[in-house]
Design an enzyme around this catalytic site. Structure first.
Site, PDB file in Angstrom:
ATOM      1  N   ALA A   1      10.018  -7.699 -19.208  1.00 54.15           N
ATOM      2  CA  ALA A   1       9.243  -6.817 -20.075  1.00 54.15           C
ATOM      3  C   ALA A   1       8.097  -6.221 -19.269  1.00 54.15           C
ATOM      4  O   ALA A   1       8.004  -6.417 -18.059  1.00 54.15           O
ATOM      5  CB  ALA A   1       8.721  -7.611 -21.268  1.00 54.15           C
ATOM      6  N   GLN A   2       7.235  -5.462 -19.919  1.00 52.03           N
ATOM      7  CA  GLN A   2       6.033  -4.933 -19.276  1.00 52.03           C
ATOM      8  C   GLN A   2       4.870  -5.853 -19.630  1.00 52.03           C
ATOM      9  O   GLN A   2       4.153  -5.626 -20.605  1.00 52.03           O
ATOM     10  CB  GLN A   2       5.758  -3.493 -19.748  1.00 52.03           C
ATOM     11  CG  GLN A   2       6.862  -2.513 -19.392  1.00 52.03           C
ATOM     12  CD  GLN A   2       7.111  -2.447 -17.892  1.00 52.03           C
ATOM     13  OE1 GLN A   2       6.197  -2.500 -17.088  1.00 52.03           O
ATOM     14  NE2 GLN A   2       8.373  -2.338 -17.511  1.00 52.03           N
TER      15      GLN A   2
ATOM     16  N   HIS B   1       0.989   3.199  -0.758  1.00 51.39           N
ATOM     17  CA  HIS B   1      -0.013   3.468   0.276  1.00 51.39           C
ATOM     18  C   HIS B   1      -0.558   4.874   0.028  1.00 51.39           C
ATOM     19  O   HIS B   1       0.196   5.797  -0.304  1.00 51.39           O
ATOM     20  CB  HIS B   1       0.582   3.360   1.669  1.00 51.39           C
ATOM     21  CG  HIS B   1      -0.413   3.631   2.763  1.00 51.39           C
ATOM     22  ND1 HIS B   1      -1.642   3.006   2.810  1.00 51.39           N
ATOM     23  CD2 HIS B   1      -0.384   4.482   3.818  1.00 51.39           C
ATOM     24  CE1 HIS B   1      -2.316   3.442   3.854  1.00 51.39           C
ATOM     25  NE2 HIS B   1      -1.580   4.339   4.487  1.00 51.39           N
TER      26      HIS B   1
ATOM     27  N   CYS C   1      -6.657   1.079   0.972  1.00 55.74           N
ATOM     28  CA  CYS C   1      -6.127   2.414   1.273  1.00 55.74           C
ATOM     29  C   CYS C   1      -6.597   3.492   0.310  1.00 55.74           C
ATOM     30  O   CYS C   1      -6.928   4.600   0.730  1.00 55.74           O
ATOM     31  CB  CYS C   1      -4.603   2.390   1.367  1.00 55.74           C
ATOM     32  SG  CYS C   1      -3.726   2.151  -0.201  1.00 55.74           S
TER      33      CYS C   1
ATOM     34  N   ASP D   1      -4.395  10.203   7.523  1.00 58.03           N
ATOM     35  CA  ASP D   1      -4.510   8.848   6.979  1.00 58.03           C
ATOM     36  C   ASP D   1      -5.688   8.128   7.617  1.00 58.03           C
ATOM     37  O   ASP D   1      -5.638   7.758   8.791  1.00 58.03           O
ATOM     38  CB  ASP D   1      -3.214   8.079   7.242  1.00 58.03           C
ATOM     39  CG  ASP D   1      -3.167   6.771   6.463  1.00 58.03           C
ATOM     40  OD1 ASP D   1      -4.202   6.377   5.889  1.00 58.03           O
ATOM     41  OD2 ASP D   1      -2.093   6.148   6.432  1.00 58.03           O
TER      42      ASP D   1
ATOM     43  N   ASP E   1      14.634   2.775   6.992  1.00 57.90           N
ATOM     44  CA  ASP E   1      15.612   1.886   6.382  1.00 57.90           C
ATOM     45  C   ASP E   1      15.067   0.465   6.436  1.00 57.90           C
ATOM     46  O   ASP E   1      14.338   0.098   7.367  1.00 57.90           O
ATOM     47  CB  ASP E   1      16.941   1.937   7.130  1.00 57.90           C
ATOM     48  CG  ASP E   1      17.700   3.237   6.886  1.00 57.90           C
ATOM     49  OD1 ASP E   1      17.297   3.995   5.977  1.00 57.90           O
ATOM     50  OD2 ASP E   1      18.681   3.489   7.604  1.00 57.90           O
TER      51      ASP E   1
END
Length: 697
Positions: A478-479, A330, A272, A353, A395
């Protein structure tokens, strides 16, 4: 009737002067490239003065076979048609051509005729080619944008940022749009000429190219190759061995050139952000203000019901069969234009798009759709409003599939889709959040009212009744850096007055950014008892050797936790995506950079993994600096070992330029680096010294 001994002996399109005035000098100085709605001048070399009562005429040709002919009116005309004025200057005749603000964009062939008093053609010059583009500086052009700072970003800036990652861990990807690089403008019109409409009826297609809605819709279709001779072929799973992996690209120009040089054969491969980056290049080049957009937690609503149905079983295995999915992110583009084809109120940013997801009027394309229509839930507005609305506002309805095959809805999530919608700021290399341009604040009464207006019954969260012993789930981590071991902590909290017994299942699996499952990294199922007003913590240690075997090139691990208690009517589900970061490349440019002079750079990288890397390759690219160039790394790179390679650049344009570098290997991919290079034009004084006596080094 050509007459080589005629009065007109030569023609100068004055490309350098005209291109400077039309802000296209970066594209070309030798060929004429101008913008509609703004005059430009050409000069005719004359052997003699024009005979009495003789006149000059200008004729323009357009189309693959010159099907469209435009006769330029002599003398001042109305603003809705071409006209020209003339002025004799010494041995030249200066012609100033005026195009209407809605002129057809394209590659024109221009001829000047000398006419006798009775209307006969006495002399005709050869055809001279020039390009005419949209003009966002022209008030009457449909792409007019009345803010110079926005125009500098959305038309003139060749360097950009495309955002990736996840909504809570956003990553910047530098991208070289390169819309002013050599011959990119030719390729952009080649793309239009290869569209299905153009190949079917060139004249009709050419006559439609005054409209940015039509042109941008064509670009949306042609950037992907699903229906036509488009630019990019999409692929979302390995292998990519018969092409270039999507994460290897650092800009649009190599893709466009490869497509053109191959005779309009699709380039492999894109995802994308690559589709969006290429579309942004083409649209900016044609003169339509355009920016890249990233929507985090983006919904892919296949059945068009504005909701995503997510089905899992007790083992947390995905049972979804509709094709609905939620992507980590996206990317698409927005283009600025007036919508004369719609009712008032829909001018401005339009979503487009080019990623091939759904068909629009039978073709894989999407948009242009007004952002205002998405925000207000006006899904009858063309083009493709329902699909874009769902991407930012659907949703998510969770279902559990029981062992007997029955489905049970247990959760409605109204807040997860469409988060931190992002674009690069006009004011620098940082992120601008444009979420509120797409929708009202999540969960607000206005947002729910719009959702209902869009045609959906408003759903309400159904996380079970508020029981005293209700359990809550949370996932912390953590990261982590790709190549390291790290912990995932799942906490089960009991807010009730009584102890709660539950079965806890935790699943860690590798996924792509668009939610394709690549394999399990770790699974654990335990029976737990959580005391009242207390919490139970389950710690999972994820080791490199566990996730390396299945993690995708996007370095994403999804953690799902499901708690089921006999005292609860509904299970409790929580999930999160963990983005494993990779180190950046270090780039150093030695000395000042001058126009058309070589300067050396060095890029270095240290292997962060506990294993050897093989097949390493650096790709270096920069608009106005050098075309995409590959530099292989011989041999293997041991854990902790540093590699440094030299490269040279020879800038072709002055100003602030950005150099983008990518590193890929067998076990580590998509490592990026960026450096800013200021290119100077060497003045005479800088080489002679101020007084010409002392040369400067």
């Amino acid at each position: 009737m050509a007459n080589h001994n005629g009065v007109i002996v030569g023609m100068d399109l004055r490309s350098n002067e005209n291109n400077r005035a039309h802000r296209t000098r970066e594209m070309d100085r030798e060929r004429l490239i101008v913008r509609r709605g703004q005059p430009f001048s050409i000069s005719l070399q004359m052997s003699d003065t024009l005979p009495p009562k003789h006149q000059l005429a200008v004729v323009l040709h357009l189309g693959a076979r010159d099907e469209v002919v435009v006769k330029v009116q002599a003398g001042r005309g109305a603003g809705d048609r071409w006209w020209f004025s003339q002025q004799a200057v010494q041995s030249e005749m200066l012609l100033t051509l005026h195009s209407p603000a809605d002129a057809l964009i394209g590659q024109y062939r221009l001829a000047v005729l000398m006419m006798s008093p009775d209307g006969r053609i006495l002399q005709k010059t050869g055809l001279h080619m020039f390009y005419l583009l949209f003009n966002p500086w022209c008030r009457d052009d449909a792409v007019y944008l009345p803010d110079e700072s926005l125009l500098q970003e959305y038309i003139m800036n060749e360097d950009g940022i495309i955002y990736r990652g996840s909504w809570d861990e956003i990553v910047s990807l530098p991208w070289n749009f390169g819309q002013f690089e050599d011959h990119v403008v030719d390729i952009c019109f080649e793309i239009l000429d290869n569209s299905r409409a153009a190949l079917r009826n060139s004249e009709m297609d050419t006559k439609s190219r005054s409209d940015p809605v039509y042109v941008s819709r064509t670009v949306s279709a042609m950037v992907n190759s699903n229906d036509d001779r488009g630019v990019l072929s999409g692929r979302w799973v390995e292998p990519y061995s018969d092409g270039v992996a999507p994460y290897r690209w650092t800009g649009s120009v190599p893709i466009l050139r490869r497509w053109s040089e191959s005779g309009a054969r699709a380039v492999k491969y894109g995802q994308c952000w690559v589709f969006a980056g290429v579309a942004c290049t083409v649209l900016r080049c044609l003169g339509i203000p355009t920016r890249c957009i990233t929507n985090f937690s983006s919904a892919h609503d296949v059945d068009g019901n504005l909701s995503l149905d997510v089905l899992i079983n007790e083992k947390l295995e995905n049972m979804t069969g509709s094709g609905d999915s939620s992507w980590n992110y996206h990317c698409w583009v927005e283009s600025w234009m007036r919508r004369d084809d719609l009712a008032a109120g829909y001018d401005g940013w339009q979503a487009l798009d080019p990623t091939p997801q759904e068909r629009s009027d039978g073709v894989y394309r999407c948009g242009p759709c007004p952002i205002k229509a998405i925000k207000e839930g006006e899904l009858g507005v063309k083009y493709d409003a329902p699909f874009i609305f769902a991407e930012v506002n659907a949703d998510i309805i969770h279902w559990i599939v029981q062992s007997d095959g029955r489905k049970r809805q247990f959760r409605v999530d109204q807040n997860s889709v469409g988060r931190n919608i992002s674009t690069k700021s006009v004011y620098g290399n940082f992120r601008e959040d444009v979420t509120l341009q797409y929708k009202y604040p999540e969960g607000s009464q206005k947002e729910r009212a719009i959702f209902e207006k869009a045609g959906r019954r408003v759903t309400h969260p159904t996380n079970g009744e508020a029981e005293p012993e209700k359990l809550q789930l949370s996932i912390r981590h953590a990261q982590p850096v790709f190549g390291t071991d790290f912990d995932v902590i799942v906490e089960v909290k009991n807010d009730g007055e009584q102890d709660a017994t539950a079965q806890l299942t935790v699943l860690c699996l590798a996924v792509t950014y668009n939610s394709l499952h690549r394999g399990e990294c770790q699974r654990r199922t335990t029976s737990i008892t959580v005391p009242a007003h207390k919490a139970h913590r389950e710690v999972l240690r994820l080791r490199y050797e566990q996730y390396a075997a299945c993690v995708s090139e996007h370095h994403v691990i999804r953690v799902l936790a499901l708690a089921e208690s006999a005292r609860h009517n509904e299970p409790v589900l929580e999930s999160t995506n963990i983005e494993l970061s990779v180190p950046e490349l270090h780039i150093r440019i030695s000395g000042k950079a001058f126009l058309h002079e070589e300067v050396t750079g060095v890029v270095s990288f240290t292997n962060p993994l506990p294993v050897q890397l093989r097949g390493g390759v650096f790709t270096v690219e920069g608009a106005g600096l050098l075309p995409a160039t590959e530099i292989p790394v011989p041999g293997v790179l041991n854990p902790g070992e540093e590699v440094a390679v030299r490269f040279s650049i020879k800038p072709s344009r002055t100003g602030l330029r950005r150099l983008l570098i990518d590193f890929d290997s067998d076990k580590l991919k998509d490592v990026k680096g960026v450096a800013t290079v200021l290119v100077h034009k060497r003045s005479r004084l800088s080489t002679m010294g101020i007084f010409g006596a002392i040369p400067l080094n």
